[in-house]
Structures are given as structure tokens and as C-alpha cells.
Motif scaffolding. Structure first.
Motif, PDB file in Angstrom:
ATOM      1  N   ASN A   1       8.176  51.882  84.020  1.00  0.00           N
ATOM      2  CA  ASN A   1       8.030  50.607  83.319  1.00  0.00           C
ATOM      3  C   ASN A   1       8.508  50.738  81.882  1.00  0.00           C
ATOM      4  O   ASN A   1       9.140  51.713  81.518  1.00  0.00           O
ATOM      5  N   MET A   2       8.190  49.763  81.035  1.00  0.00           N
ATOM      6  CA  MET A   2       8.739  49.734  79.674  1.00  0.00           C
ATOM      7  C   MET A   2       7.749  50.219  78.619  1.00  0.00           C
ATOM      8  O   MET A   2       7.481  49.540  77.635  1.00  0.00           O
ATOM      9  N   GLY A   3       7.191  51.380  78.810  1.00  0.00           N
ATOM     10  CA  GLY A   3       6.335  51.982  77.794  1.00  0.00           C
ATOM     11  C   GLY A   3       4.891  51.520  77.835  1.00  0.00           C
ATOM     12  O   GLY A   3       4.359  51.190  78.892  1.00  0.00           O
ATOM     13  N   GLY A   4       4.253  51.492  76.674  1.00  0.00           N
ATOM     14  CA  GLY A   4       2.829  51.170  76.587  1.00  0.00           C
ATOM     15  C   GLY A   4       2.489  49.771  77.062  1.00  0.00           C
ATOM     16  O   GLY A   4       1.475  49.554  77.716  1.00  0.00           O
ATOM     17  N   THR A   5       3.348  48.794  76.742  1.00  0.00           N
ATOM     18  CA  THR A   5       3.104  47.425  77.188  1.00  0.00           C
ATOM     19  C   THR A   5       3.189  47.331  78.704  1.00  0.00           C
ATOM     20  O   THR A   5       2.391  46.643  79.338  1.00  0.00           O
TER      21      THR A   5
ATOM     22  N   GLN B   1       0.001  56.926  80.250  1.00  0.00           N
ATOM     23  CA  GLN B   1       0.725  57.252  79.028  1.00  0.00           C
ATOM     24  C   GLN B   1       1.516  58.550  79.192  1.00  0.00           C
ATOM     25  O   GLN B   1       2.659  58.648  78.748  1.00  0.00           O
ATOM     26  N   ILE B   2       0.902  59.533  79.820  1.00  0.00           N
ATOM     27  CA  ILE B   2       1.596  60.802  80.051  1.00  0.00           C
ATOM     28  C   ILE B   2       2.795  60.584  80.974  1.00  0.00           C
ATOM     29  O   ILE B   2       3.887  61.112  80.739  1.00  0.00           O
ATOM     30  N   ALA B   3       2.604  59.797  82.034  1.00  0.00           N
ATOM     31  CA  ALA B   3       3.704  59.537  82.968  1.00  0.00           C
ATOM     32  C   ALA B   3       4.836  58.786  82.284  1.00  0.00           C
ATOM     33  O   ALA B   3       6.015  59.069  82.530  1.00  0.00           O
ATOM     34  N   SER B   4       4.517  57.847  81.409  1.00  0.00           N
ATOM     35  CA  SER B   4       5.554  57.101  80.694  1.00  0.00           C
ATOM     36  C   SER B   4       6.364  58.019  79.784  1.00  0.00           C
ATOM     37  O   SER B   4       7.590  57.941  79.732  1.00  0.00           O
ATOM     38  N   ARG B   5       5.692  58.881  79.065  1.00  0.00           N
ATOM     39  CA  ARG B   5       6.392  59.757  78.132  1.00  0.00           C
ATOM     40  C   ARG B   5       7.232  60.799  78.868  1.00  0.00           C
ATOM     41  O   ARG B   5       8.367  61.072  78.474  1.00  0.00           O
ATOM     42  N   LEU B   6       6.701  61.373  79.923  1.00  0.00           N
ATOM     43  CA  LEU B   6       7.487  62.351  80.688  1.00  0.00           C
ATOM     44  C   LEU B   6       8.649  61.683  81.416  1.00  0.00           C
ATOM     45  O   LEU B   6       9.740  62.240  81.492  1.00  0.00           O
TER      46      LEU B   6
ATOM     47  N   LEU C   1      16.172  60.572  79.653  1.00  0.00           N
ATOM     48  CA  LEU C   1      17.070  60.946  78.560  1.00  0.00           C
ATOM     49  C   LEU C   1      17.780  62.265  78.847  1.00  0.00           C
ATOM     50  O   LEU C   1      18.965  62.421  78.557  1.00  0.00           O
ATOM     51  N   LEU C   2      17.069  63.206  79.421  1.00  0.00           N
ATOM     52  CA  LEU C   2      17.669  64.482  79.763  1.00  0.00           C
ATOM     53  C   LEU C   2      18.757  64.318  80.822  1.00  0.00           C
ATOM     54  O   LEU C   2      19.865  64.855  80.691  1.00  0.00           O
ATOM     55  N   LEU C   3      18.455  63.557  81.862  1.00  0.00           N
ATOM     56  CA  LEU C   3      19.449  63.333  82.917  1.00  0.00           C
ATOM     57  C   LEU C   3      20.666  62.572  82.389  1.00  0.00           C
ATOM     58  O   LEU C   3      21.804  62.908  82.730  1.00  0.00           O
ATOM     59  N   ALA C   4      20.431  61.577  81.546  1.00  0.00           N
ATOM     60  CA  ALA C   4      21.548  60.816  80.985  1.00  0.00           C
ATOM     61  C   ALA C   4      22.415  61.713  80.106  1.00  0.00           C
ATOM     62  O   ALA C   4      23.646  61.625  80.138  1.00  0.00           O
ATOM     63  N   GLY C   5      21.778  62.597  79.354  1.00  0.00           N
ATOM     64  CA  GLY C   5      22.543  63.497  78.518  1.00  0.00           C
ATOM     65  C   GLY C   5      23.379  64.480  79.310  1.00  0.00           C
ATOM     66  O   GLY C   5      24.427  64.941  78.844  1.00  0.00           O
TER      67      GLY C   5
ATOM     68  N   THR D   1      -0.011  55.375  88.827  1.00  0.00           N
ATOM     69  CA  THR D   1       0.205  56.074  87.565  1.00  0.00           C
ATOM     70  C   THR D   1       1.523  56.827  87.538  1.00  0.00           C
ATOM     71  O   THR D   1       2.278  56.711  86.577  1.00  0.00           O
ATOM     72  N   ALA D   2       1.830  57.586  88.561  1.00  0.00           N
ATOM     73  CA  ALA D   2       3.057  58.386  88.532  1.00  0.00           C
ATOM     74  C   ALA D   2       4.284  57.565  88.887  1.00  0.00           C
ATOM     75  O   ALA D   2       5.345  57.763  88.311  1.00  0.00           O
ATOM     76  N   GLY D   3       4.164  56.646  89.819  1.00  0.00           N
ATOM     77  CA  GLY D   3       5.328  55.891  90.265  1.00  0.00           C
ATOM     78  C   GLY D   3       5.653  54.688  89.411  1.00  0.00           C
ATOM     79  O   GLY D   3       6.753  54.565  88.882  1.00  0.00           O
TER      80      GLY D   3
END
Length: 75
Positions: free
Chosen positions: A30-34, A53-58, A64-68, A23-25
Motif C-alpha cells: 500500500n502507500m505507506g502509513g496512510t 509499519q515494519i512490512a511497509s518499510r521493508l 527500491l533495491l529491485l528497481a536499482g 500485514t505482510a501482503g
């Protein structure tokens, strides 16, 4: 690296290492819900879908934060 780190940290706090690694790793990278459905159905652990789902969203938010923060250093 994400799978190994999640498994070791999960074991340290008392979780099952395989389930925390999945779940966490895997679901974080991966590429979201799919991708969550693919990873969990391949490992026959569909009951972990809310955690995936929580792991994917976080995971997406952290990327995004790191890229920014990092991209302006190179531009």
C-alpha cells in the motif's frame, strides 16, 4: 500474489493466515502509513499496526533495491 503467498507462508509457520495476509501482503503493497491505517481499519485489526509499519518499510526498501538493480539493465 503477495496476499496469497503471505497467507500460505504464515499458515506454514503457525500464524493466523488472515492476519499474516493483511500485514505482510496488503500493508507491504500500500502507500505507506496512510495505507496501513486504511487497510487495518477496514479489516478491524488496528492492533496489528506495528507489524504493518515494519512490512511497509521493508516492502518499500525491497522495491527500491529491485528497481536499482533492474533499471540499469534497460538503460
Amino acid at each position: 500474489g503477495a496476499v496469497l503467498g503471505a497467507a500460505l507462508l504464515g499458515k506454514a509457520v503457525g500464524f493466523y493466515p488472515i492476519e499474516s495476509a493483511i500485514t505482510a501482503g496488503l500493508c507491504m503493497a500500500n502507500m505507506g502509513g496512510t495505507g496501513d491505517v486504511a487497510v487495518l481499519s477496514a479489516s478491524k485489526r488496528m492492533q496489528l499496526m506495528p507489524f504493518a509499519q515494519i512490512a511497509s518499510r521493508l516492502g518499500g526498501a525491497i522495491i527500491l533495491l529491485l528497481a536499482g538493480l533492474i533499471i540499469p539493465l534497460f538503460i
